[in-house]
Design a protein around this motif. Sequence first.
Motif, short mmCIF file in Angstrom:
data_model
loop_
_atom_site.label_atom_id
_atom_site.label_comp_id
_atom_site.label_asym_id
_atom_site.label_seq_id
_atom_site.Cartn_x
_atom_site.Cartn_y
_atom_site.Cartn_z
N MET A 1 13.43 12.14 -2.92
CA MET A 1 12.82 10.90 -3.42
C MET A 1 11.46 10.71 -2.78
O MET A 1 11.29 10.92 -1.58
N LYS A 2 10.48 10.30 -3.58
CA LYS A 2 9.12 10.09 -3.08
C LYS A 2 8.79 8.59 -3.14
O LYS A 2 8.83 7.97 -4.20
N ILE A 3 8.43 8.03 -1.97
CA ILE A 3 8.11 6.62 -1.86
C ILE A 3 6.68 6.46 -1.37
O ILE A 3 6.29 7.10 -0.39
N ILE A 4 5.91 5.61 -2.03
CA ILE A 4 4.54 5.31 -1.61
C ILE A 4 4.55 3.96 -0.90
O ILE A 4 5.07 2.97 -1.41
N HIS A 5 3.95 3.93 0.28
CA HIS A 5 3.89 2.72 1.10
C HIS A 5 2.43 2.29 1.23
O HIS A 5 1.59 3.04 1.72
N THR A 6 2.15 1.07 0.77
CA THR A 6 0.81 0.50 0.91
C THR A 6 0.95 -0.96 1.31
O THR A 6 2.05 -1.54 1.23
N ALA A 7 -0.14 -1.57 1.75
CA ALA A 7 -0.11 -2.98 2.18
C ALA A 7 -1.53 -3.48 2.38
O ALA A 7 -2.50 -2.70 2.31
N ASP A 8 -1.65 -4.77 2.62
CA ASP A 8 -2.91 -5.38 3.03
C ASP A 8 -4.06 -5.09 2.07
O ASP A 8 -5.13 -4.62 2.47
N TRP A 9 -3.83 -5.37 0.79
CA TRP A 9 -4.89 -5.23 -0.20
C TRP A 9 -5.93 -6.34 -0.03
O TRP A 9 -7.10 -6.12 -0.28
N HIS A 10 -5.50 -7.53 0.35
CA HIS A 10 -6.40 -8.66 0.61
C HIS A 10 -7.35 -8.91 -0.56
O HIS A 10 -8.57 -9.08 -0.37
N LEU A 11 -6.80 -8.94 -1.77
CA LEU A 11 -7.64 -9.14 -2.95
C LEU A 11 -8.33 -10.49 -2.88
O LEU A 11 -7.73 -11.52 -2.60
N GLY A 12 -9.65 -10.47 -3.15
CA GLY A 12 -10.46 -11.67 -3.07
C GLY A 12 -11.16 -11.83 -1.73
O GLY A 12 -11.80 -12.85 -1.48
N ARG A 13 -11.09 -10.81 -0.89
CA ARG A 13 -11.70 -10.88 0.44
C ARG A 13 -13.21 -11.10 0.36
O ARG A 13 -13.89 -10.49 -0.48
N ILE A 14 -13.72 -11.96 1.22
CA ILE A 14 -15.16 -12.18 1.36
C ILE A 14 -15.55 -11.85 2.79
O ILE A 14 -14.96 -12.38 3.74
N LEU A 15 -16.51 -10.95 2.96
CA LEU A 15 -16.95 -10.53 4.28
C LEU A 15 -18.40 -10.95 4.49
O LEU A 15 -19.29 -10.50 3.77
N ASN A 16 -18.63 -11.83 5.46
CA ASN A 16 -19.99 -12.33 5.75
C ASN A 16 -20.69 -12.82 4.49
O ASN A 16 -21.87 -12.55 4.26
N GLY A 17 -19.94 -13.53 3.65
CA GLY A 17 -20.50 -14.10 2.44
C GLY A 17 -20.51 -13.17 1.24
O GLY A 17 -20.89 -13.59 0.14
N LYS A 18 -20.13 -11.93 1.42
CA LYS A 18 -20.15 -10.93 0.34
C LYS A 18 -18.74 -10.73 -0.22
O LYS A 18 -17.82 -10.37 0.50
#
Length: 375
Positions: free
Chosen positions: A1-18
Amino acid sequence: MKIIHTADWHLGRILNGKSLLEDQAYILDEFVAAMQKEKPDVIVIAGDVYDTSYPSKAAIMLFEETINQLNLHMQIPMIVTNGNHDGKERLNYGAKWFEKSQMYIRTELATMATPINIGNVNFYCLPFATISEVQAFFDDKTITTHQAATQSCITYMAENLDTSQFNVLIGHMTVQGGTRSDSERPISIGTVESVEQDVFAPFNYVMLGHLHHPFSIDSEFIHYSGSLLQYSFSEVNQPKGYRMLLIDEMEQQQLFIPLEPKRQLEVVEGDYEAAIQEIIPLKNKENYIHFKLKNMTHVTDPMMHLKQIYPNTLSLTNVSFNFETASVENNTELRELNDSEIINNFYQSMTDSTLSELQHKKIVQLLNDLLEGEE
């Protein structure tokens, strides 16, 4: 079985106003393309899908478009749990409908002891919860630390654990000794947020989110996927990507697979004139750059001049001045303090007295309310 592990997408992140939404769309396209080649049996997202409890419409649409490709078009089962940045109600919306396409969203403690069985693997989700929420769930006021809260949850989950099967825990927390970065918001104020590794012993494998470095801890069965992108300049040297877990009966093999972003974060040091003349060494002019430059005290609005050449300049530090050793030491000490300690020190410096116990409790509660309510 193959499992993909991901996390912390943080969609909508703004960095220093960008806004990083364009970069997030790019890296998710890369992730989807990788999944087309990998053809996994399941994808796990271990929290912090969004960067705030109230994500923008664009961030929600990006998540929906990605899920549409992965879960509906490619028909890959998915398991999603919430992180400390996510709003439970928003992330959990429509969860019952989504299960018809094997899209499992878990945000409530009441579901933690009920496994999701895919193939020959049992997946247990431990949704992110505050200490007070765990106290209320178990009706136990003696639970006052994240260690105790996590231990109580796992003891409860382990009561009906089938040890003859491969059991995976999915969670969002800080494991003791893990590598931190500036972009990770504290889980709580006024208490130690890390938990010890041995608390996870009942499980064969643990997939975690929260810490953004994929090699945050050294463990044979506990792993962070890390974030998909660099989200602060303290992460400039961190690899980003996803983890793959291969299970053959009770045997396991895991590896980290990097992804290349559209732009990296880069810290560039040198002379201001060298930067303006474009002879300063750097990886890519289009990267998100933090300049640390000398000899620019005579320049009016140096940031404006730099952005004309390096359009994604996000930060500028003037390193021309020589600071006294004591100031550097004080700055180092300040970075090692938590929020409540900084406030207490400031109060003491202003009043020559320390905060009372009642004042301290009020400040801790206020800080926790800010963390949970997205300020």
